[in-house]
Design a protein around this motif. Structure first.
Motif, PDB file in Angstrom:
ATOM      1  N   GLN A   1       0.935  -1.167   0.249  1.00 54.73           N
ATOM      2  CA  GLN A   1      -0.043  -0.024   0.280  1.00 54.73           C
ATOM      3  C   GLN A   1       0.682   1.158  -0.058  1.00 54.73           C
ATOM      4  O   GLN A   1       0.685   2.312  -0.591  1.00 54.73           O
ATOM      5  N   GLY A   2       2.104   1.136   0.713  1.00 53.00           N
ATOM      6  CA  GLY A   2       2.982   2.321   0.670  1.00 53.00           C
ATOM      7  C   GLY A   2       3.562   2.566  -0.907  1.00 53.00           C
ATOM      8  O   GLY A   2       3.561   3.718  -0.976  1.00 53.00           O
ATOM      9  N   LYS A   3       3.927   1.554  -1.398  1.00 50.22           N
ATOM     10  CA  LYS A   3       4.388   1.620  -2.829  1.00 50.22           C
ATOM     11  C   LYS A   3       3.287   2.351  -3.655  1.00 50.22           C
ATOM     12  O   LYS A   3       3.640   3.051  -4.355  1.00 50.22           O
ATOM     13  N   SER A   4       2.131   1.669  -3.507  1.00 51.86           N
ATOM     14  CA  SER A   4       1.034   2.301  -4.264  1.00 51.86           C
ATOM     15  C   SER A   4       0.729   3.716  -3.947  1.00 51.86           C
ATOM     16  O   SER A   4       0.779   4.568  -4.882  1.00 51.86           O
ATOM     17  N   ALA A   5       0.704   4.228  -2.650  1.00 46.36           N
ATOM     18  CA  ALA A   5       0.385   5.699  -2.348  1.00 46.36           C
ATOM     19  C   ALA A   5       1.434   6.376  -2.922  1.00 46.36           C
ATOM     20  O   ALA A   5       1.449   7.850  -2.877  1.00 46.36           O
ATOM     21  N   SER A   6       2.856   5.928  -3.063  1.00 49.87           N
ATOM     22  CA  SER A   6       3.910   6.700  -3.256  1.00 49.87           C
ATOM     23  C   SER A   6       4.262   6.497  -5.046  1.00 49.87           C
ATOM     24  O   SER A   6       5.283   7.181  -5.418  1.00 49.87           O
ATOM     25  N   CYS A   7       3.265   6.198  -5.699  1.00 49.29           N
ATOM     26  CA  CYS A   7       3.074   6.354  -7.239  1.00 49.29           C
ATOM     27  C   CYS A   7       4.301   5.494  -7.635  1.00 49.29           C
ATOM     28  O   CYS A   7       4.886   5.799  -8.740  1.00 49.29           O
ATOM     29  N   MET A   8       4.605   4.364  -7.230  1.00 49.11           N
ATOM     30  CA  MET A   8       5.536   3.340  -7.652  1.00 49.11           C
ATOM     31  C   MET A   8       4.830   2.329  -8.548  1.00 49.11           C
ATOM     32  O   MET A   8       5.783   1.805  -9.258  1.00 49.11           O
ATOM     33  N   THR A   9       3.845   2.121  -8.461  1.00 52.28           N
ATOM     34  CA  THR A   9       2.998   0.953  -9.031  1.00 52.28           C
ATOM     35  C   THR A   9       3.297   0.869 -10.696  1.00 52.28           C
ATOM     36  O   THR A   9       3.682   0.228 -11.239  1.00 52.28           O
ATOM     37  N   SER A  10       2.973   2.159 -11.018  1.00 49.89           N
ATOM     38  CA  SER A  10       2.978   2.607 -12.683  1.00 49.89           C
ATOM     39  C   SER A  10       4.460   2.343 -13.112  1.00 49.89           C
ATOM     40  O   SER A  10       4.573   1.776 -14.317  1.00 49.89           O
ATOM     41  N   VAL A  11       5.320   2.945 -12.499  1.00 48.05           N
ATOM     42  CA  VAL A  11       6.707   2.971 -13.067  1.00 48.05           C
ATOM     43  C   VAL A  11       7.398   1.292 -12.732  1.00 48.05           C
ATOM     44  O   VAL A  11       8.487   1.153 -13.284  1.00 48.05           O
ATOM     45  N   GLN A  12       6.730   0.491 -12.166  1.00 54.67           N
ATOM     46  CA  GLN A  12       7.303  -0.854 -11.924  1.00 54.67           C
ATOM     47  C   GLN A  12       6.372  -1.806 -12.445  1.00 54.67           C
ATOM     48  O   GLN A  12       6.576  -2.890 -12.423  1.00 54.67           O
ATOM     49  N   SER A  13       5.365  -1.417 -13.214  1.00 59.40           N
ATOM     50  CA  SER A  13       4.469  -2.268 -13.849  1.00 59.40           C
ATOM     51  C   SER A  13       5.115  -2.754 -15.258  1.00 59.40           C
ATOM     52  O   SER A  13       5.855  -1.956 -15.867  1.00 59.40           O
TER      53      SER A  13
ATOM     54  N   PHE B   1       3.778  -2.491 -17.955  1.00 55.18           N
ATOM     55  CA  PHE B   1       3.352  -1.408 -19.003  1.00 55.18           C
ATOM     56  C   PHE B   1       3.553  -0.003 -18.592  1.00 55.18           C
ATOM     57  O   PHE B   1       2.832   0.765 -18.916  1.00 55.18           O
ATOM     58  N   SER B   2       4.764  -0.063 -17.910  1.00 50.74           N
ATOM     59  CA  SER B   2       5.284   1.332 -17.249  1.00 50.74           C
ATOM     60  C   SER B   2       5.481   2.288 -18.793  1.00 50.74           C
ATOM     61  O   SER B   2       5.785   1.946 -19.796  1.00 50.74           O
ATOM     62  N   PRO B   3       5.174   3.421 -18.401  1.00 45.37           N
ATOM     63  CA  PRO B   3       5.359   4.440 -19.664  1.00 45.37           C
ATOM     64  C   PRO B   3       6.719   4.732 -19.877  1.00 45.37           C
ATOM     65  O   PRO B   3       7.001   5.308 -20.836  1.00 45.37           O
ATOM     66  N   LEU B   4       7.710   4.326 -18.772  1.00 45.88           N
ATOM     67  CA  LEU B   4       9.102   4.296 -19.205  1.00 45.88           C
ATOM     68  C   LEU B   4       9.702   3.250 -19.844  1.00 45.88           C
ATOM     69  O   LEU B   4      10.644   3.161 -20.416  1.00 45.88           O
ATOM     70  N   GLY B   5       8.902   2.310 -20.437  1.00 47.13           N
ATOM     71  CA  GLY B   5       9.326   1.229 -21.151  1.00 47.13           C
ATOM     72  C   GLY B   5       9.428   0.021 -20.141  1.00 47.13           C
ATOM     73  O   GLY B   5       8.300  -0.460 -19.644  1.00 47.13           O
ATOM     74  N   GLU B   6      10.607  -0.358 -19.953  1.00 50.23           N
ATOM     75  CA  GLU B   6      11.037  -1.517 -19.065  1.00 50.23           C
ATOM     76  C   GLU B   6      10.680  -0.862 -17.456  1.00 50.23           C
ATOM     77  O   GLU B   6      11.162   0.206 -17.355  1.00 50.23           O
ATOM     78  N   PRO B   7      10.201  -1.734 -16.603  1.00 49.36           N
ATOM     79  CA  PRO B   7       9.834  -1.218 -15.106  1.00 49.36           C
ATOM     80  C   PRO B   7      11.209  -1.140 -14.559  1.00 49.36           C
ATOM     81  O   PRO B   7      12.314  -1.643 -14.707  1.00 49.36           O
TER      82      PRO B   7
END
Length: 581
Positions: free
Chosen positions: A99-111, A113-119
């Motif tokens: 939950q702390g990771k999600s609240a800290s906006c890490m989920t999307s960059v570690q997915s 499907f990250s907008p950065l490409g590789e998680p």
């Protein structure tokens, strides 16, 4: 057709194919394939027993709620009973690290499907801590093949083979740790690498910053979970059980040197602190940390401490010619006590001490050397300090020493008599870290400037704690700003309440405190350096630049103006801190 007594997700789950439910993180939660039953949450009224058959198990809760285990074929008929008001399926609990990771906006960059490409996983970046050690056998700090992720472990408490250039402890290499992990028995493992984390503090810190979650099938995975690790266990064996700032400085030094030698960026976590000092970034350890922050490519994150509501600090503004009294309660059975008073050297004042029985001693004048006196069963040692070459501040130190067993209890008063006032500000601190009895405190405390040292250092990322589930500041979290220099501290806040993380002996435990907020930022710094340095998007993304990016990307909780003494520039949000758009 969907049933209005069933929540949307349960309706969807009952409509989904087994293959769809299997792939979903949520739809299959509550379903047992072997028995083809669902665990359900039911709100009911009246007599629930009337609707239950022998094929339904029930656990009745307070206020007409129940947990039922129901064959899938019976759910529709169960909903037809008027006594059943509504039915929900269970959900995955995102335990505190998740939950702390999600609240800290890490989920999307570690997915994937990250907008950065590789998680982002922290690969190619070192994560380090100077702390109470680590359970090196914990699966979360080992790779898939069972080998360790720890490149170096310096245990300052085990004499024998210190790292080159140091005089205490023993350094263990990755090869030695791997050999210990292959040992057939625990006793043999501990003979090869006899380093243990007795408190579990360092293990918990590193679990958040970089644990890979192998012991929980990824459920409690930390932030930079593919980083290599460097660990320093603080301290040498001594009676009081506390490490010293000298050992902390050596640990920091060791980590920075290792990172430079390995030619890798490093995110270093410091979750130790103390209350002694001017809290203005002027001490040697603060200056030292600021200086080494410019060596190599590093980011140092430091917890603000847990003294925010401890009533160990008070402050005020003096007016020339107007005496002021500070009330200090000393609890019964207090074996030792000291008070630091910090002011600007330009101001001149005298001090009178008033015993709980009303007896007064003083005024004490500003003279070199200690001044000693006794009353009651307590001896007082008072010392007027002088400014240092790097400081405009002056300390007046008061030590309370029991003549028998305990310091005299009751309400002491410290009377300040201003003689010449130009600035007028003053601050007093009691020792932190839980060494005093709970009743020993200032009766009129100031919660601001309760951050611990070295979170006061200018070039570190100072981290406060908040409760990410309730989006609320954690009142124990040390507050800024720094004294005199008025540096914005904390820089940001991170989740620090009921964080589930790695614990010794291969398990997990819940932890609370800024010690466990700081490693979220340490891991986040590793992700930013991976994106910038390792992947070549920004070779200068370290040090103050990482701090600037994290400040800019921080989310602001409602009801606050920013920056502020509790949350700094806001709460950690990794996604918004990376300039990838």
């Amino acid at each position: 057709m969907t049933n209005q007594k069933l929540e949307n997700m349960l309706n969807l789950a009952l409509d989904a194919t087994p293959q769809e439910r299997e792939k979903s993180l949520q739809l299959n939660v509550g379903y047992t394939p072997l028995e083809k039953t669902w665990e359900l949450i039911v709100k009911y009224s009246g007599d629930l027993k009337r609707v239950l058959g022998d094929d339904i198990q029930v656990v009745e809760l307070l206020n007409e709620y129940a947990i039922l285990t129901v064959p899938e074929s019976r759910i529709s008929s169960l909903a037809d009973f008027p006594e059943v008001e509504f039915i929900e399926k269970p959900k995955h609990l995102f335990f505190s690290v998740n939950q702390g990771k999600s609240a800290s906006c890490m989920t999307s960059v570690q997915s994937p499907f990250s907008p950065l490409g590789e998680p982002l996983t922290g690969k190619g970046v070192l994560v380090a801590c100077v702390d109470s050690g680590i359970d090196y056998s914990h699966p979360d700090f080992r790779k898939e093949d069972g080998s360790t992720r720890i490149l170096r472990l310096w245990d300052q408490s085990v004499p024998g083979n210190p790292p080159q250039g140091y005089k205490i402890g023993t350094e263990y290499t990755k090869e030695q740790i791997d050999a210990a992990l292959l040992a057939p028995a625990k006793a043999e493992q501990e003979r090869i690498v006899p380093s243990r984390d007795l408190s579990g503090h360092g293990t918990g810190v590193m679990g958040i910053a970089a644990g890979n979650g192998r012991a929980s099938d990824g459920v409690y995975r930390g932030v930079a979970y593919e980083s290599d690790l460097i660990v320093v266990k603080l301290g040498i064996s001594r009676g009081d059980g506390f490490p010293r700032t000298t050992e902390l400085m050596q640990g920091i030094d060791y980590v920075i040197r290792q990172a430079v030698a390995l030619q890798k960026p490093v995110a270093l976590n410091l979750s130790f602190g103390n209350n002694y000092g001017s809290h203005s970034g002027e001490s040697l350890i603060e200056n030292y940390i600021d200086s080494v922050s410019n060596l190599g490519r590093n980011v140092i994150s430091v917890g603000m401490g847990n003294e925010g509501n401890a009533e160990l600090h008070t402050s005020g503004q003096l007016t020339e010619g107007e005496p002021y009294e500070i009330a200090l309660n000393v609890d019964a059975y207090e074996v030792s006590l000291n008070v630091q008073l910090w002011k600007q050297y330009v101001d001149e004042m005298e001090i009178v001490l008033i015993h709980p029985n009303g007896q007064m001693v003083g005024p004490f004048r500003e003279i070199l050397g200690p001044q000693r006196f006794s009353f009651g069963s307590t001896e007082i040692l008072l010392y007027y300090g002088e400014p240092a070459p790097f400081s405009l501040s002056q300390e007046i130190y008061i030590e309370f020493i029991p003549r028998n067993q305990y310091v005299d209890s009751g309400t002491w008063k410290i009377r300040l008599i201003p003689r010449k006032i130009v600035d007028g500000r003053y601050d007093l601190w009691l020792p932190g870290g839980g060494v005093l009895n709970l009743g020993t405190k200032f009766l009129y405390p100031t919660p601001e400037t309760t951050l611990t040292i070295p979170s006061t250092a200018r070039n570190v990322i100072s981290v406060g704690a908040y409760d990410s589930r309730y989006l609320a500041y954690a009142d124990f979290s040390g507050r800024g700003y720094t004294r005199v220099t008025n540096e914005v501290k904390p820089d940001i806040a991170a989740p620090g309440v009921d964080i589930r993380t790695a614990a010794p002996r291969g398990g997990y435990a819940q932890r609370t405190g800024t010690s466990f907020a700081a490693p979220f930022v340490t891991g986040a710094a590793a992700l930013l350096m991976e994106w910038g340095i390792v992947r070549g998007n920004d070779p200068f993304l370290y040090g103050e630049k990482v701090k600037a990016y994290l400040r800019r990307g921080a989310r602001q909780l409602p009801g606050n103006s920013y920056p502020n003494e509790r949350l700094g520039y806001g709460v950690l949000c990794v996604r918004d801190s990376i300039p990838f758009d």
